[in-house]
Scaffold this motif. Structure first.
Motif, PDB file in Angstrom:
ATOM      1  N   GLU A 100       0.802  -1.228   0.000  1.00 41.82           N
ATOM      2  CA  GLU A 100       0.000   0.000   0.000  1.00 41.82           C
ATOM      3  C   GLU A 100       0.834   1.278   0.000  1.00 41.82           C
ATOM      4  O   GLU A 100       0.285   2.373  -0.127  1.00 41.82           O
ATOM      5  N   ILE A 101       2.151   1.169   0.107  1.00 39.07           N
ATOM      6  CA  ILE A 101       2.984   2.358  -0.054  1.00 39.07           C
ATOM      7  C   ILE A 101       2.790   2.934  -1.459  1.00 39.07           C
ATOM      8  O   ILE A 101       2.895   4.149  -1.674  1.00 39.07           O
ATOM      9  N   ASN A 102       2.459   2.050  -2.406  1.00 38.84           N
ATOM     10  CA  ASN A 102       2.196   2.509  -3.775  1.00 38.84           C
ATOM     11  C   ASN A 102       0.937   3.372  -3.832  1.00 38.84           C
ATOM     12  O   ASN A 102       0.895   4.377  -4.553  1.00 38.84           O
ATOM     13  N   SER A 103      -0.076   2.994  -3.066  1.00 39.51           N
ATOM     14  CA  SER A 103      -1.302   3.792  -3.009  1.00 39.51           C
ATOM     15  C   SER A 103      -1.032   5.154  -2.378  1.00 39.51           C
ATOM     16  O   SER A 103      -1.565   6.177  -2.818  1.00 39.51           O
ATOM     17  N   LEU A 104      -0.198   5.157  -1.348  1.00 35.33           N
ATOM     18  CA  LEU A 104       0.140   6.407  -0.671  1.00 35.33           C
ATOM     19  C   LEU A 104       0.890   7.348  -1.610  1.00 35.33           C
ATOM     20  O   LEU A 104       0.552   8.537  -1.713  1.00 35.33           O
ATOM     21  N   LEU A 105       1.889   6.840  -2.299  1.00 37.53           N
ATOM     22  CA  LEU A 105       2.647   7.670  -3.238  1.00 37.53           C
ATOM     23  C   LEU A 105       1.736   8.212  -4.338  1.00 37.53           C
ATOM     24  O   LEU A 105       1.818   9.386  -4.712  1.00 37.53           O
ATOM     25  N   PHE A 106       0.875   7.354  -4.846  1.00 38.57           N
ATOM     26  CA  PHE A 106      -0.073   7.773  -5.884  1.00 38.57           C
ATOM     27  C   PHE A 106      -0.941   8.921  -5.377  1.00 38.57           C
ATOM     28  O   PHE A 106      -1.121   9.937  -6.066  1.00 38.57           O
ATOM     29  N   ALA A 107      -1.473   8.772  -4.167  1.00 38.92           N
ATOM     30  CA  ALA A 107      -2.357   9.792  -3.604  1.00 38.92           C
ATOM     31  C   ALA A 107      -1.624  11.118  -3.404  1.00 38.92           C
ATOM     32  O   ALA A 107      -2.170  12.196  -3.683  1.00 38.92           O
ATOM     33  N   LEU A 108      -0.392  11.052  -2.924  1.00 38.55           N
ATOM     34  CA  LEU A 108       0.381  12.275  -2.700  1.00 38.55           C
ATOM     35  C   LEU A 108       0.678  12.989  -4.016  1.00 38.55           C
ATOM     36  O   LEU A 108       0.514  14.212  -4.126  1.00 38.55           O
ATOM     37  N   LEU A 109       1.106  12.237  -5.010  1.00 39.53           N
ATOM     38  CA  LEU A 109       1.445  12.839  -6.299  1.00 39.53           C
ATOM     39  C   LEU A 109       0.208  13.397  -7.001  1.00 39.53           C
ATOM     40  O   LEU A 109       0.216  14.520  -7.509  1.00 39.53           O
ATOM     41  N   GLU A 110      -0.859  12.606  -7.027  1.00 39.32           N
ATOM     42  CA  GLU A 110      -2.088  13.057  -7.689  1.00 39.32           C
ATOM     43  C   GLU A 110      -2.672  14.287  -6.992  1.00 39.32           C
ATOM     44  O   GLU A 110      -3.116  15.227  -7.649  1.00 39.32           O
ATOM     45  N   SER A 111      -2.661  14.282  -5.671  1.00 40.57           N
ATOM     46  CA  SER A 111      -3.195  15.421  -4.925  1.00 40.57           C
ATOM     47  C   SER A 111      -2.389  16.683  -5.184  1.00 40.57           C
ATOM     48  O   SER A 111      -2.924  17.794  -5.162  1.00 40.57           O
ATOM     49  N   SER A 112      -1.100  16.508  -5.441  1.00 40.59           N
ATOM     50  CA  SER A 112      -0.225  17.661  -5.665  1.00 40.59           C
ATOM     51  C   SER A 112      -0.316  18.196  -7.093  1.00 40.59           C
ATOM     52  O   SER A 112       0.322  19.196  -7.425  1.00 40.59           O
ATOM     53  N   GLY A 113      -1.084  17.520  -7.935  1.00 41.39           N
ATOM     54  CA  GLY A 113      -1.242  17.994  -9.307  1.00 41.39           C
ATOM     55  C   GLY A 113      -0.488  17.198 -10.346  1.00 41.39           C
ATOM     56  O   GLY A 113      -0.573  17.482 -11.542  1.00 41.39           O
ATOM     57  N   MET A 114       0.257  16.182  -9.908  1.00 44.93           N
ATOM     58  CA  MET A 114       0.982  15.315 -10.838  1.00 44.93           C
ATOM     59  C   MET A 114       0.042  14.184 -11.250  1.00 44.93           C
ATOM     60  O   MET A 114       0.151  13.042 -10.790  1.00 44.93           O
ATOM     61  N   THR A 115      -0.923  14.512 -12.101  1.00 47.17           N
ATOM     62  CA  THR A 115      -2.007  13.582 -12.392  1.00 47.17           C
ATOM     63  C   THR A 115      -1.687  12.649 -13.552  1.00 47.17           C
ATOM     64  O   THR A 115      -0.998  13.014 -14.496  1.00 47.17           O
ATOM     65  N   THR A 116      -2.227  11.439 -13.455  1.00 50.00           N
ATOM     66  CA  THR A 116      -2.117  10.480 -14.552  1.00 50.00           C
ATOM     67  C   THR A 116      -3.263  10.729 -15.524  1.00 50.00           C
ATOM     68  O   THR A 116      -4.372  11.079 -15.114  1.00 50.00           O
ATOM     69  N   PRO A 117      -3.021  10.566 -16.820  1.00 51.85           N
ATOM     70  CA  PRO A 117      -4.061  10.866 -17.810  1.00 51.85           C
ATOM     71  C   PRO A 117      -5.224   9.886 -17.749  1.00 51.85           C
ATOM     72  O   PRO A 117      -5.059   8.720 -17.390  1.00 51.85           O
ATOM     73  N   LEU A 118      -6.400  10.395 -18.092  1.00 51.36           N
ATOM     74  CA  LEU A 118      -7.613   9.585 -18.124  1.00 51.36           C
ATOM     75  C   LEU A 118      -8.481  10.095 -19.265  1.00 51.36           C
ATOM     76  O   LEU A 118      -8.566  11.303 -19.493  1.00 51.36           O
ATOM     77  N   GLU A 119      -9.114   9.182 -19.974  1.00 57.83           N
ATOM     78  CA  GLU A 119      -9.954   9.573 -21.106  1.00 57.83           C
ATOM     79  C   GLU A 119     -11.014  10.587 -20.677  1.00 57.83           C
ATOM     80  O   GLU A 119     -11.606  10.464 -19.604  1.00 57.83           O
ATOM     81  N   ASN A 120     -11.259  11.559 -21.544  1.00 51.61           N
ATOM     82  CA  ASN A 120     -12.221  12.620 -21.229  1.00 51.61           C
ATOM     83  C   ASN A 120     -13.604  12.070 -20.906  1.00 51.61           C
ATOM     84  O   ASN A 120     -14.290  12.574 -20.012  1.00 51.61           O
ATOM     85  N   LYS A 121     -14.022  11.033 -21.617  1.00 47.66           N
ATOM     86  CA  LYS A 121     -15.365  10.493 -21.387  1.00 47.66           C
ATOM     87  C   LYS A 121     -15.475   9.875 -19.990  1.00 47.66           C
ATOM     88  O   LYS A 121     -16.543   9.921 -19.364  1.00 47.66           O
ATOM     89  N   LEU A 122     -14.369   9.319 -19.491  1.00 48.70           N
ATOM     90  CA  LEU A 122     -14.376   8.747 -18.148  1.00 48.70           C
ATOM     91  C   LEU A 122     -14.376   9.853 -17.097  1.00 48.70           C
ATOM     92  O   LEU A 122     -15.082   9.768 -16.088  1.00 48.70           O
ATOM     93  N   VAL A 123     -13.586  10.889 -17.339  1.00 46.20           N
ATOM     94  CA  VAL A 123     -13.562  12.040 -16.431  1.00 46.20           C
ATOM     95  C   VAL A 123     -14.953  12.670 -16.346  1.00 46.20           C
ATOM     96  O   VAL A 123     -15.454  12.977 -15.257  1.00 46.20           O
ATOM     97  N   ASP A 124     -15.587  12.843 -17.497  1.00 46.16           N
ATOM     98  CA  ASP A 124     -16.926  13.446 -17.529  1.00 46.16           C
ATOM     99  C   ASP A 124     -17.931  12.586 -16.765  1.00 46.16           C
ATOM    100  O   ASP A 124     -18.781  13.111 -16.033  1.00 46.16           O
TER     101      ASP A 124
END
Length: 214
Positions: A100-124
């Motif tokens: 789960e350290i991977n989940s923690l790192l993901f959450a920290l990076l994503e929260s800080s604005g270092m986001t992974t791409p996602l299809e627009n239709k999924l985001v919508d």
């Protein structure tokens, strides 16, 4: 209290956290004498030394109940992430170590604005959810597939402020795990009802969200 991470691991974490874009706060709620509270505090304190964009704050769940209510934390050790002093909906119940350290790192990076791409239709589709939703992901720290489920839940929560996503360490909260009938992980619940088993793709999460009855 002994450090959670050794020097080698700290260097690896620091390299990953160097990708952070914006400041965040890690908030952890504890109670004296409760299992893993000291360890989680030590872990988050260590992480906060690796990047000046991370600020760590420790609260007592009972004494600081006004903040627990504000950030919607009801168990210890309970950790959440703030962006611009606002809750993200990302929560860790237990210690995010092991896989789960991977989940923690993901959450920290994503929260800080270092986001992974996602299809627009999924985001919508995620942003169209206009009711309050709670996603619980029961995990084991030894489970290699669990972080994928947790990260999908966190991604969804970070895209929609109506959604909370919780990693729950199943063996630490045994009463809760028994209540939900957890016998394998990852197991995902949406508003404590509709569930998924296994590390499902984000499309399956969205399908469940759309079918929720409020």
């Amino acid at each position: 209290m002994l450090d959670i991470f050794n020097k080698e691991i700290l260097n690896q974490l620091k390299e990953s956290l160097n990708k952070m874009k914006n400041p965040i706060k890690i908030i952890t709620f504890v109670e004296p004498g409760k299992p893993l509270c000291d360890e989680v505090v030590t872990m988050m304190m260590q992480l906060s030394t690796l990047n000046n964009k991370i600020k760590f704050i420790e609260y007592d769940l009972i004494k600081d109940s006004i903040f627990a209510k504000k950030y919607r934390i009801d168990k210890v050790p309970g950790t959440t992430i703030l962006v611009n002093d606002k809750p993200t909906g990302v929560k860790f119940y237990g210690i995010p170590s092991g896989h789960e350290i991977n989940s923690l790192l993901f959450a920290l990076l994503e929260s800080s604005g270092m986001t992974t791409p996602l299809e627009n239709k999924l985001v919508d589709a995620i942003k169209q959810i206009d009711k309050k939703v709670n996603i619980k992901v029961f995990v084991s720290l030894q489970c290699p597939h669990c972080p994928k489920a947790v990260m999908v839940a966190y991604k969804i929560a970070l895209l929609n402020e109506n959604i909370d996503a919780e990693m729950i360490q199943s063996n630490l909260y045994s009463d809760l795990s028994n209540e939900f009938g957890i016998n394998s992980v990852p197991r995902i619940f949406f508003n404590d009802k509709d569930d998924l088993l296994g590390a499902q793709p984000i499309e399956m999460f969205i399908k469940k969200l759309k079918k929720l009855k409020f």
